[in-house]
Scaffold this motif. Structure first.
Motif, PDB file in Angstrom:
ATOM      1  N   LYS A 218     -32.962 -10.371 -11.902  1.00 51.56           N
ATOM      2  CA  LYS A 218     -33.679  -9.599 -10.891  1.00 51.56           C
ATOM      3  C   LYS A 218     -33.345  -8.114 -11.040  1.00 51.56           C
ATOM      4  N   ARG A 219     -34.345  -7.258 -10.880  1.00 56.43           N
ATOM      5  CA  ARG A 219     -34.099  -5.812 -10.788  1.00 56.43           C
ATOM      6  C   ARG A 219     -33.835  -5.493  -9.342  1.00 56.43           C
ATOM      7  N   VAL A 220     -32.717  -4.820  -9.094  1.00 53.13           N
ATOM      8  CA  VAL A 220     -32.330  -4.474  -7.724  1.00 53.13           C
ATOM      9  C   VAL A 220     -32.060  -2.972  -7.635  1.00 53.13           C
ATOM     10  N   ALA A 221     -32.153  -2.461  -6.410  1.00 55.22           N
ATOM     11  CA  ALA A 221     -31.976  -1.022  -6.202  1.00 55.22           C
ATOM     12  C   ALA A 221     -30.564  -0.581  -6.582  1.00 55.22           C
ATOM     13  N   GLU A 222     -29.567  -1.194  -6.061  1.00 58.00           N
ATOM     14  CA  GLU A 222     -28.161  -0.873  -6.397  1.00 58.00           C
ATOM     15  C   GLU A 222     -27.247  -1.941  -5.958  1.00 58.00           C
TER      16      GLU A 222
ATOM     17  N   THR B 228     -29.286  -3.455 -11.951  1.00 53.42           N
ATOM     18  CA  THR B 228     -29.648  -2.371 -11.034  1.00 53.42           C
ATOM     19  C   THR B 228     -30.555  -1.388 -11.759  1.00 53.42           C
ATOM     20  N   ASN B 229     -31.223  -0.567 -10.986  1.00 59.46           N
ATOM     21  CA  ASN B 229     -32.077   0.458 -11.592  1.00 59.46           C
ATOM     22  C   ASN B 229     -31.250   1.384 -12.480  1.00 59.46           C
ATOM     23  N   LEU B 230     -30.029   1.719 -12.041  1.00 55.71           N
ATOM     24  CA  LEU B 230     -29.155   2.576 -12.831  1.00 55.71           C
ATOM     25  C   LEU B 230     -28.765   1.892 -14.139  1.00 55.71           C
ATOM     26  N   GLU B 231     -28.403   0.616 -14.086  1.00 56.26           N
ATOM     27  CA  GLU B 231     -28.069  -0.130 -15.304  1.00 56.26           C
ATOM     28  C   GLU B 231     -29.268  -0.209 -16.242  1.00 56.26           C
ATOM     29  N   PHE B 232     -30.446  -0.454 -15.682  1.00 54.94           N
ATOM     30  CA  PHE B 232     -31.657  -0.529 -16.501  1.00 54.94           C
ATOM     31  C   PHE B 232     -31.917   0.804 -17.196  1.00 54.94           C
ATOM     32  N   ASP B 233     -31.751   1.899 -16.449  1.00 56.07           N
ATOM     33  CA  ASP B 233     -31.932   3.229 -17.040  1.00 56.07           C
ATOM     34  C   ASP B 233     -30.917   3.472 -18.159  1.00 56.07           C
ATOM     35  N   ARG B 234     -29.671   3.033 -17.971  1.00 56.58           N
ATOM     36  CA  ARG B 234     -28.649   3.179 -19.009  1.00 56.58           C
ATOM     37  C   ARG B 234     -29.002   2.352 -20.241  1.00 56.58           C
ATOM     38  N   ILE B 235     -29.507   1.148 -20.021  1.00 53.36           N
ATOM     39  CA  ILE B 235     -29.944   0.302 -21.139  1.00 53.36           C
ATOM     40  C   ILE B 235     -31.011   1.025 -21.946  1.00 53.36           C
ATOM     41  N   MET B 236     -31.978   1.609 -21.256  1.00 53.98           N
ATOM     42  CA  MET B 236     -33.050   2.324 -21.953  1.00 53.98           C
ATOM     43  C   MET B 236     -32.523   3.577 -22.663  1.00 53.98           C
TER      44      MET B 236
END
Length: 66
Positions: free
Chosen positions: A62-66, A24-32
């Motif tokens: 896949k990157r997904v919204a949530e 998810t976008n939130l998970e990706f942001d946390r990874i970064m």
């Protein structure tokens, strides 16, 4: 050399994304955020991030919204 604590947490989150086949976008942001928290990307962190980007680019994850 032992991986940094942030590299291990990064690996855990990336492995979860791979297992789920999505991030998810939130998970990706946390990874970064984990990667950037010590203001230094060690070799393992760079490899993990590159691997995730490659999996996203080829559609395996896949990157997904949530």
């Amino acid at each position: 050399m032992k991986p940094s604590e942030s590299a291990q947490r990064l690996a855990d989150m990336i492995n979860k994304a791979i297992a789920d086949g999505k991030v998810t976008n939130l998970e990706f942001d946390r990874i970064m955020m984990i990667a950037d928290e010590d203001s230094h990307h060690d070799k393992e962190e760079k490899n993990l991030l590159a691997h995730l980007q490659e999996l996203i680019a080829c559609g395996t994850v896949k990157r997904v919204a949530e």
